[in-house]
Design a protein around this motif. Structure first.
Motif, PDB file in Angstrom:
ATOM      1  N   GLY A 109       0.785  -1.233   0.000  1.00 23.99           N
ATOM      2  CA  GLY A 109       0.000   0.000   0.000  1.00 23.99           C
ATOM      3  C   GLY A 109       0.812   1.276   0.000  1.00 23.99           C
ATOM      4  O   GLY A 109       0.417   2.248   0.657  1.00 23.99           O
ATOM      5  N   TRP A 110       1.931   1.316  -0.758  1.00 24.04           N
ATOM      6  CA  TRP A 110       2.720   2.555  -0.830  1.00 24.04           C
ATOM      7  C   TRP A 110       1.946   3.611  -1.608  1.00 24.04           C
ATOM      8  O   TRP A 110       1.457   3.365  -2.702  1.00 24.04           O
ATOM      9  CB  TRP A 110       4.071   2.300  -1.504  1.00 24.04           C
ATOM     10  CG  TRP A 110       4.895   3.546  -1.640  1.00 24.04           C
ATOM     11  CD1 TRP A 110       5.133   4.480  -0.684  1.00 24.04           C
ATOM     12  CD2 TRP A 110       5.586   4.004  -2.816  1.00 24.04           C
ATOM     13  NE1 TRP A 110       5.947   5.488  -1.164  1.00 24.04           N
ATOM     14  CE2 TRP A 110       6.231   5.213  -2.482  1.00 24.04           C
ATOM     15  CE3 TRP A 110       5.728   3.497  -4.103  1.00 24.04           C
ATOM     16  CZ2 TRP A 110       7.005   5.929  -3.392  1.00 24.04           C
ATOM     17  CZ3 TRP A 110       6.498   4.202  -5.017  1.00 24.04           C
ATOM     18  CH2 TRP A 110       7.127   5.404  -4.656  1.00 24.04           C
ATOM     19  N   THR A 111       1.852   4.817  -1.039  1.00 23.69           N
ATOM     20  CA  THR A 111       1.085   5.905  -1.662  1.00 23.69           C
ATOM     21  C   THR A 111       1.912   7.184  -1.760  1.00 23.69           C
ATOM     22  O   THR A 111       1.362   8.282  -1.722  1.00 23.69           O
ATOM     23  CB  THR A 111      -0.201   6.187  -0.866  1.00 23.69           C
ATOM     24  OG1 THR A 111       0.141   6.462   0.510  1.00 23.69           O
ATOM     25  CG2 THR A 111      -1.147   4.999  -0.920  1.00 23.69           C
ATOM     26  N   GLY A 112       3.225   7.063  -1.888  1.00 20.78           N
ATOM     27  CA  GLY A 112       4.084   8.237  -1.983  1.00 20.78           C
ATOM     28  C   GLY A 112       4.236   8.742  -3.406  1.00 20.78           C
ATOM     29  O   GLY A 112       3.541   8.315  -4.339  1.00 20.78           O
ATOM     30  N   ASN A 113       5.173   9.675  -3.568  1.00 20.69           N
ATOM     31  CA  ASN A 113       5.488  10.276  -4.859  1.00 20.69           C
ATOM     32  C   ASN A 113       6.964  10.044  -5.161  1.00 20.69           C
ATOM     33  O   ASN A 113       7.791  10.006  -4.247  1.00 20.69           O
ATOM     34  CB  ASN A 113       5.238  11.790  -4.837  1.00 20.69           C
ATOM     35  CG  ASN A 113       3.866  12.161  -4.348  1.00 20.69           C
ATOM     36  OD1 ASN A 113       2.866  11.690  -4.878  1.00 20.69           O
ATOM     37  ND2 ASN A 113       3.789  13.015  -3.323  1.00 20.69           N
ATOM     38  N   ILE A 114       7.302   9.950  -6.446  1.00 22.46           N
ATOM     39  CA  ILE A 114       8.700   9.818  -6.840  1.00 22.46           C
ATOM     40  C   ILE A 114       8.896  10.496  -8.192  1.00 22.46           C
ATOM     41  O   ILE A 114       8.056  10.378  -9.085  1.00 22.46           O
ATOM     42  CB  ILE A 114       9.125   8.325  -6.867  1.00 22.46           C
ATOM     43  CG1 ILE A 114      10.634   8.193  -7.045  1.00 22.46           C
ATOM     44  CG2 ILE A 114       8.345   7.534  -7.893  1.00 22.46           C
ATOM     45  CD1 ILE A 114      11.153   6.782  -6.780  1.00 22.46           C
ATOM     46  N   GLN A 115       9.986  11.255  -8.313  1.00 21.57           N
ATOM     47  CA  GLN A 115      10.267  11.989  -9.553  1.00 21.57           C
ATOM     48  C   GLN A 115      11.771  11.974  -9.821  1.00 21.57           C
ATOM     49  O   GLN A 115      12.575  11.974  -8.894  1.00 21.57           O
ATOM     50  CB  GLN A 115       9.775  13.444  -9.451  1.00 21.57           C
ATOM     51  CG  GLN A 115       9.906  14.222 -10.761  1.00 21.57           C
ATOM     52  CD  GLN A 115       9.429  15.661 -10.658  1.00 21.57           C
ATOM     53  OE1 GLN A 115       9.417  16.244  -9.576  1.00 21.57           O
ATOM     54  NE2 GLN A 115       9.039  16.255 -11.775  1.00 21.57           N
ATOM     55  N   HIS A 116      12.123  12.023 -11.090  1.00 23.71           N
ATOM     56  CA  HIS A 116      13.513  12.010 -11.551  1.00 23.71           C
ATOM     57  C   HIS A 116      14.174  10.684 -11.167  1.00 23.71           C
ATOM     58  O   HIS A 116      14.907  10.577 -10.180  1.00 23.71           O
ATOM     59  CB  HIS A 116      14.317  13.175 -10.968  1.00 23.71           C
ATOM     60  CG  HIS A 116      13.681  14.519 -11.085  1.00 23.71           C
ATOM     61  ND1 HIS A 116      13.280  15.051 -12.293  1.00 23.71           N
ATOM     62  CD2 HIS A 116      13.360  15.445 -10.147  1.00 23.71           C
ATOM     63  CE1 HIS A 116      12.750  16.254 -12.081  1.00 23.71           C
ATOM     64  NE2 HIS A 116      12.784  16.504 -10.790  1.00 23.71           N
ATOM     65  N   VAL A 117      13.890   9.648 -11.958  1.00 25.96           N
ATOM     66  CA  VAL A 117      14.382   8.299 -11.677  1.00 25.96           C
ATOM     67  C   VAL A 117      15.037   7.742 -12.935  1.00 25.96           C
ATOM     68  O   VAL A 117      14.433   7.748 -14.012  1.00 25.96           O
ATOM     69  CB  VAL A 117      13.237   7.366 -11.243  1.00 25.96           C
ATOM     70  CG1 VAL A 117      13.776   5.976 -10.903  1.00 25.96           C
ATOM     71  CG2 VAL A 117      12.471   7.942 -10.064  1.00 25.96           C
ATOM     72  N   ILE A 118      16.265   7.256 -12.777  1.00 24.04           N
ATOM     73  CA  ILE A 118      16.960   6.546 -13.856  1.00 24.04           C
ATOM     74  C   ILE A 118      17.160   5.105 -13.414  1.00 24.04           C
ATOM     75  O   ILE A 118      17.689   4.843 -12.330  1.00 24.04           O
ATOM     76  CB  ILE A 118      18.328   7.169 -14.166  1.00 24.04           C
ATOM     77  CG1 ILE A 118      18.193   8.617 -14.622  1.00 24.04           C
ATOM     78  CG2 ILE A 118      19.066   6.344 -15.227  1.00 24.04           C
ATOM     79  CD1 ILE A 118      19.516   9.359 -14.687  1.00 24.04           C
ATOM     80  N   ILE A 119      16.746   4.175 -14.268  1.00 22.91           N
ATOM     81  CA  ILE A 119      16.990   2.752 -14.039  1.00 22.91           C
ATOM     82  C   ILE A 119      17.731   2.220 -15.248  1.00 22.91           C
ATOM     83  O   ILE A 119      17.230   2.307 -16.378  1.00 22.91           O
ATOM     84  CB  ILE A 119      15.672   1.987 -13.833  1.00 22.91           C
ATOM     85  CG1 ILE A 119      14.960   2.484 -12.562  1.00 22.91           C
ATOM     86  CG2 ILE A 119      15.938   0.487 -13.765  1.00 22.91           C
ATOM     87  CD1 ILE A 119      13.539   1.993 -12.432  1.00 22.91           C
ATOM     88  N   GLN A 120      18.926   1.694 -15.009  1.00 20.79           N
ATOM     89  CA  GLN A 120      19.736   1.165 -16.105  1.00 20.79           C
ATOM     90  C   GLN A 120      20.135  -0.272 -15.785  1.00 20.79           C
ATOM     91  O   GLN A 120      20.975  -0.522 -14.920  1.00 20.79           O
ATOM     92  CB  GLN A 120      20.981   2.022 -16.321  1.00 20.79           C
ATOM     93  CG  GLN A 120      21.794   1.606 -17.544  1.00 20.79           C
ATOM     94  CD  GLN A 120      22.952   2.552 -17.792  1.00 20.79           C
ATOM     95  OE1 GLN A 120      23.831   2.693 -16.962  1.00 20.79           O
ATOM     96  NE2 GLN A 120      22.950   3.212 -18.953  1.00 20.79           N
ATOM     97  N   HIS A 121      19.499  -1.199 -16.477  1.00 25.23           N
ATOM     98  CA  HIS A 121      19.918  -2.599 -16.355  1.00 25.23           C
ATOM     99  C   HIS A 121      21.179  -2.806 -17.186  1.00 25.23           C
ATOM    100  O   HIS A 121      21.314  -2.260 -18.278  1.00 25.23           O
ATOM    101  CB  HIS A 121      18.814  -3.532 -16.827  1.00 25.23           C
ATOM    102  CG  HIS A 121      17.692  -3.679 -15.850  1.00 25.23           C
ATOM    103  ND1 HIS A 121      17.874  -4.172 -14.579  1.00 25.23           N
ATOM    104  CD2 HIS A 121      16.371  -3.389 -15.951  1.00 25.23           C
ATOM    105  CE1 HIS A 121      16.721  -4.199 -13.940  1.00 25.23           C
ATOM    106  NE2 HIS A 121      15.786  -3.712 -14.743  1.00 25.23           N
ATOM    107  N   THR A 122      22.094  -3.610 -16.660  1.00 30.29           N
ATOM    108  CA  THR A 122      23.351  -3.876 -17.372  1.00 30.29           C
ATOM    109  C   THR A 122      23.395  -5.339 -17.784  1.00 30.29           C
ATOM    110  O   THR A 122      22.806  -5.714 -18.779  1.00 30.29           O
ATOM    111  CB  THR A 122      24.552  -3.469 -16.489  1.00 30.29           C
ATOM    112  OG1 THR A 122      24.476  -4.142 -15.223  1.00 30.29           O
ATOM    113  CG2 THR A 122      24.551  -1.972 -16.247  1.00 30.29           C
ATOM    114  N   ASN A 123      24.085  -6.180 -16.999  1.00 26.94           N
ATOM    115  CA  ASN A 123      24.204  -7.595 -17.373  1.00 26.94           C
ATOM    116  C   ASN A 123      23.375  -8.514 -16.484  1.00 26.94           C
ATOM    117  O   ASN A 123      23.598  -9.719 -16.443  1.00 26.94           O
ATOM    118  CB  ASN A 123      25.670  -8.028 -17.348  1.00 26.94           C
ATOM    119  CG  ASN A 123      26.326  -7.753 -16.007  1.00 26.94           C
ATOM    120  OD1 ASN A 123      25.662  -7.370 -15.039  1.00 26.94           O
ATOM    121  ND2 ASN A 123      27.639  -7.923 -15.947  1.00 26.94           N
ATOM    122  N   LYS A 124      22.437  -7.948 -15.743  1.00 28.26           N
ATOM    123  CA  LYS A 124      21.522  -8.713 -14.896  1.00 28.26           C
ATOM    124  C   LYS A 124      20.182  -7.987 -14.903  1.00 28.26           C
ATOM    125  O   LYS A 124      20.000  -6.990 -15.589  1.00 28.26           O
ATOM    126  CB  LYS A 124      22.044  -8.818 -13.461  1.00 28.26           C
ATOM    127  CG  LYS A 124      23.314  -9.625 -13.282  1.00 28.26           C
ATOM    128  CD  LYS A 124      23.026 -11.124 -13.285  1.00 28.26           C
ATOM    129  CE  LYS A 124      24.280 -11.921 -12.973  1.00 28.26           C
ATOM    130  NZ  LYS A 124      24.016 -13.374 -12.948  1.00 28.26           N
TER     131      LYS A 124
END
Length: 601
Positions: free
Chosen positions: A404-419
């Motif tokens: 039940g997380w109800t927060g906010n999030i902004q400016h996110v980088i997700i970079q998958h590499t070799n996994k």
């Protein structure tokens, strides 16, 4: 009497006044009390351009004091004078002069640093890059008050209460609560202080004259639900401090009766890593060398009891029947966490950063999770918000939420590499997918970069177990070869709760976003489906096409991405920064990862 630069609080350069706001990415300035009903004051002391504000600062690092005066609406447009007063042990009472110098205060001759027509908001940077040691101000408490008067009534002052900062003494030896390493070991030219595995019931302050070896899991504060802030035990970590763990399940646990103030700067981030991180580690392939950082709070869980138990023996969290969604677990800014996330068993794993029932007064900004063995950041319920999050090389999910997380999030980088499994894995509650409150965070300006080396059943997003989501201004790029699709919606409750009277009800949303054509051609759904993911995406205000990510690290927008129209959330929710772009990084000039993040490749 005018104080010279040595025994006043002026900078060695003269403390030139800058009437300007700090960076647009700054945290909200703390409110300063006053006795004036129609006048408001904000301000505080910061070492990182306003990303966080501090009650204690080290004597060797520069800090600023920034403030904002909100005059009475009746005074806006009138001629007025802004002034500032300061006092400090051994320095007496001071007044900021029109020349930008702190001079002796004469109540009969109050000096204004600026005379102007009053606006609705009057920002001022009153101390700029002050290093206390440069002026002999270590070991003192500094109080500043800001105010104004109308030039038509100069005897009536509208003034704030004092806001204080403690300038610490110059550190000598290992801080209280730590011990000298018995081997008198050195690391990167600094002596090592050991932090023993135990529960700490007194404040612990780690100064940057040492490096710290964590010898097993530490717990900060008692694990008492709804502990008042004034009774919480704090772990304070100064800019530039490096902590390394001795491996395996070793973790840092901030309990419900604790707080963490780990506030680095763009030039001097705080680093939490493994003792194997000596410069010779394989930064692309090493993972899971220690436990990570866990924060337990008293905010809402959607479990039947309102409580949950953390994996890896990290303790109970949540507020039960009396949750505190405004719970305050501290400030974490400019932090690297490397090679964490430890698999105890296949069903009991520690993440790089676990946010367990954390409340919205907690500040999380500029955090880099690199090469964790389980999830990068997982939100277990709660209401905490986060900005400027970089997750690279994760073995499992990068961004995960549940309970039940109800927060906010902004400016996110997700970079998958070799996994990697998913950029986002999202659940409401696995054991009861219809539990309330439903997980339904607002996500903006996220860039997900998939990899051909992700798990064969991995995804960009996997939205399941009844979750909601409000996503805006986001991008899916990279390449993916998955047996289960690029975006997968699964679980009967996810489908049922996302539709009302046969139409999508907006509780599972992805607007003003862009995904690759390949991703759009590979949308899938799991058991319990009542609509297709392709139909869901077609109903969103988003599109598929060229996703031209580039730049030195591969996460900077190109022209095609920047041609997309964003949604401005700042008008609806003050947490969000106003943006004129989608994705996490508009261009190389505005890359917010530069300087403080781990350059792993």
């Amino acid at each position: 009497m005018r104080f010279n630069c040595v025994n006043s609080l002026a900078l060695s350069s003269g403390l030139l006044l800058a009437i300007s706001a700090i960076s647009l990415n700054a945290a909200e300035q703390p409110t300063i009390g006053s006795s004036h009903v129609e006048v408001s004051f904000m301000g505080g002391y910061t070492m990182n351009e306003g990303a966080s504000f501090h009650a204690n600062v080290p004597p060797t690092k520069p800090f600023d004091f920034v403030s904002t005066i909100i005059p009475s609406p009746a005074h806006v447009g009138q001629a007025g004078s802004l002034f500032a007063l300061a006092s400090a042990d051994g320095f007496g009472s001071l007044n900021l002069s029109p020349q930008g110098q702190w001079v002796g205060f004469d109540e009969a001759n109050l000096l204004a640093f600026s005379k102007k027509t009053l606006s609705a908001s009057e920002p001022a940077n009153l101390i700029d890059n002050l290093v206390a040691n440069d002026v002999g101000a270590n070991g003192v408490t500094l109080d500043i008050r800001v105010g104004y008067y109308l030039d038509s009534a100069p005897a009536t002052w509208y003034i704030s209460d004092p806001i204080s900062v403690r300038i610490n003494e110059n550190p000598v030896g290992c801080p209280e609560g730590t011990t000298e390493n018995p081997n008198q070991a050195m690391f990167e030219g600094k002596e090592i202080c050991d932090i023993e595995a135990k529960r700490y019931l007194n404040d612990l302050h780690l100064t940057d004259n040492k490096v710290y070896n964590i010898k097993g899991t530490i717990f900060i504060g008692e694990n008492t639900v709804n502990t008042p802030i004034e009774n919480k035990i704090s772990l304070t970590i100064d800019p530039g401090v490096k902590l390394f763990a001795d491996g395996n399940q070793t973790a840092i646990v901030i309990d419900r009766g604790g707080m963490i103030f780990a506030n680095g700067t763009p030039a001097r981030p705080v680093i939490m890593t493994s003792q194997q991180d000596n410069g010779a580690l394989d930064a692309l392939n090493q993972r899971g060398l220690w436990g990570g950082l866990i924060i337990n709070g008293s905010a809402t869980q959607n479990t039947s009891s309102g409580f949950s138990d953390g994996e890896g023996g990290t303790g109970q969290y949540g507020g039960g029947e009396s949750p505190n969604d405004n719970d305050h677990s501290g400030h974490v800014t400019y932090l690297q966490i490397r090679y964490a996330g430890f698999p105890i068993t296949s069903d009991d794993e520690l993440n790089t950063l676990s946010l367990q029932g954390v409340g919205r007064r907690t500040v999380l900004d500029y955090i880099h999770s690199h090469n964790g063995a389980d999830d990068g950041i997982e939100f277990y319920g709660g209401t905490v918000n986060a900005k400027h999050i970089l997750i690279t090389g994760q073995q499992d999910d990068a961004l995960d939420w549940t309970n039940g997380w109800t927060g906010n999030i902004q400016h996110v980088i997700i970079q998958h590499t070799n996994k990697g499994d998913n950029c986002i894995e999202a659940d409401n509650l696995g054991s009861l997918p219809t539990a309330t409150p439903r997980s339904n965070p607002i996500v903006s300006n996220l860039t997900c970069i998939t990899s051909l080396q992700q798990l064969s059943n991995g995804h960009a997003f996997e939205l399941k177990a009844g979750t909601g989501m409000q996503m805006y201004n986001s991008v899916i790029g990279g390449m993916l070869d998955s047996t289960e699709g690029c975006i997968r919606i699964a679980g009967e409750a996810t489908f049922v709760q996302s539709v009302t009277s046969g139409s999508f009800n907006g509780s599972l949303r992805m607007d003003n976003s862009l995904i690759t054509d390949e991703c759009a051609a590979d949308l899938s759904e799991g058991p319990g489906s009542t609509f297709t993911t392709a139909d869901w995406f077609a109903a969103q205000n988003s599109s598929a096409g060229i996703v031209d990510l580039g730049g030195p690290e591969g996460w900077t927008n190109g022209a095609a991405i920047n041609s997309e129209m964003p949604e401005d959330l700042s008008a609806k929710n003050s947490f969000f920064d106003a943006v004129d772009y989608i994705g996490a990084v508009k261009d190389e000039a505005s890359d917010w990862t530069i300087g403080w993040s781990f350059d792993y490749d």
